[in-house]
Design a protein around this motif. Structure first.
Motif, short mmCIF file in Angstrom:
data_model
loop_
_atom_site.label_atom_id
_atom_site.label_comp_id
_atom_site.label_asym_id
_atom_site.label_seq_id
_atom_site.Cartn_x
_atom_site.Cartn_y
_atom_site.Cartn_z
N PHE A 1 0.84 -1.21 0.00
CA PHE A 1 0.00 0.00 0.00
C PHE A 1 0.87 1.26 0.00
O PHE A 1 0.62 2.20 -0.75
CB PHE A 1 -0.92 -0.03 1.24
CG PHE A 1 -1.80 1.18 1.37
CD1 PHE A 1 -2.97 1.30 0.64
CD2 PHE A 1 -1.44 2.21 2.23
CE1 PHE A 1 -3.77 2.43 0.77
CE2 PHE A 1 -2.24 3.34 2.36
CZ PHE A 1 -3.40 3.44 1.63
N ASN A 2 1.92 1.26 0.81
CA ASN A 2 2.80 2.44 0.89
C ASN A 2 3.48 2.71 -0.45
O ASN A 2 3.55 3.86 -0.88
CB ASN A 2 3.88 2.24 1.97
CG ASN A 2 3.28 2.37 3.36
OD1 ASN A 2 2.24 2.97 3.55
ND2 ASN A 2 3.94 1.77 4.33
N TYR A 3 3.98 1.66 -1.08
CA TYR A 3 4.60 1.86 -2.40
C TYR A 3 3.59 2.41 -3.40
O TYR A 3 3.88 3.31 -4.17
CB TYR A 3 5.18 0.55 -2.91
CG TYR A 3 6.63 0.30 -2.53
CD1 TYR A 3 7.66 1.02 -3.13
CD2 TYR A 3 6.97 -0.66 -1.59
CE1 TYR A 3 8.99 0.79 -2.80
CE2 TYR A 3 8.31 -0.90 -1.25
CZ TYR A 3 9.31 -0.17 -1.86
OH TYR A 3 10.62 -0.39 -1.53
N GLU A 4 2.38 1.83 -3.38
CA GLU A 4 1.37 2.24 -4.36
C GLU A 4 0.95 3.69 -4.14
O GLU A 4 0.70 4.43 -5.09
CB GLU A 4 0.18 1.29 -4.31
CG GLU A 4 0.54 -0.05 -4.95
CD GLU A 4 -0.49 -1.14 -4.76
OE1 GLU A 4 -0.45 -2.13 -5.52
OE2 GLU A 4 -1.34 -1.00 -3.84
N GLU A 5 0.92 4.10 -2.88
CA GLU A 5 0.61 5.50 -2.58
C GLU A 5 1.63 6.44 -3.20
O GLU A 5 1.32 7.58 -3.50
CB GLU A 5 0.61 5.70 -1.06
CG GLU A 5 -0.74 6.01 -0.51
CD GLU A 5 -0.66 6.41 0.95
OE1 GLU A 5 -1.67 6.91 1.45
OE2 GLU A 5 0.38 6.21 1.61
N GLN A 6 2.85 5.95 -3.35
CA GLN A 6 3.92 6.77 -3.94
C GLN A 6 3.96 6.60 -5.46
O GLN A 6 4.88 7.11 -6.10
CB GLN A 6 5.28 6.38 -3.35
CG GLN A 6 5.38 6.52 -1.84
CD GLN A 6 5.04 7.92 -1.35
OE1 GLN A 6 5.39 8.90 -1.99
NE2 GLN A 6 4.34 8.01 -0.24
N GLY A 7 2.99 5.88 -6.01
CA GLY A 7 2.89 5.77 -7.46
C GLY A 7 3.60 4.57 -8.08
O GLY A 7 3.70 4.47 -9.30
#
Ligand SMILES: [Zn+2]
Length: 191
Positions: free
Chosen positions: A24-30
């Motif tokens: 989730f954290n990586y995806e939040e950063q695109g």
């Protein structure tokens, strides 16, 4: 240079929940993140990464025959890989992950360090040898010590002999400290 990470813990140390939160954290950063899991069996939910706190997501299931360098070239859209249950990879697949992490993308492996007899899983051993970053996801035994043994439980008793990986049996696993494991000091919920 990207890195190969191994984040290990005992049973029920919320490894899958951690894996999903990192995704989730990586995806939040695109970032586009591939979620993978080695296949051990075809039971329902084999293509899900599921945590006991209720998070779950679909994942790619990786057979032991799959060459992960080939898989990478078939899925160039992903910028980060997260692998749950990494102890069930083959040592050769771990070596392929190291090559990918050196040349291409960060790879985060989550999994168990040792089996029900306190021996390293072959893939976990290889991860200890090759990972650029090792970290422990800690959890607590019922006595308050750190849980480090993954006890195999059958009919309310600790099993000490058998195959490293048992598929489709009616065993369950319980993370506990070495002392409680040695002394059989535990109770099984709902037993
Ligand atoms: Zn204990």
């Amino acid at each position: 240079m990207p890195k190969l990470y191994f984040k290990y813990g005992a049973m029920n140390s919320s490894k899958s929940a951690n894996a999903l939160m990192v995704k989730f954290n990586y995806e939040e950063q695109g970032y586009r993140v591939a979620l993978l899991k080695p296949s051990v069996d075809n039971r329902d939910g084999a293509n899900l990464v599921k945590s006991r706190i209720g998070l779950e997501e679909r994942c790619y299931v990786i057979d032991s025959q799959v060459n992960l360098l080939d898989w990478f070239h078939q899925h160039p859209e992903y910028q980060v890989w997260i692998i749950d249950e990494a102890q069930f990879l083959t040592p050769e697949q771990v070596e392929q992950l190291k090559d990918l992490a050196v040349d291409q993308i960060p790879i985060l492996c989550f999994g168990l360090k040792t089996d029900f007899q306190t021996h390293l899983f072959p893939a976990s051993k290889r991860l200890f040898e090759l990972a650029d970053s090792l970290s422990e996801i800690k959890s607590v035994c019922r006595c308050g010590r750190k849980a480090e043994v993954n006890a195999r439980i059958r009919n309310g008793k600790i099993v000490r002999d058998g195959e490293q990986i048992l598929i489709g049996g009616n065993e369950s696993y319980l993370g506990m400290c070495y002392k409680c494991w040695r002394d059989e000091n535990f109770t099984v919920k709902n037993a």
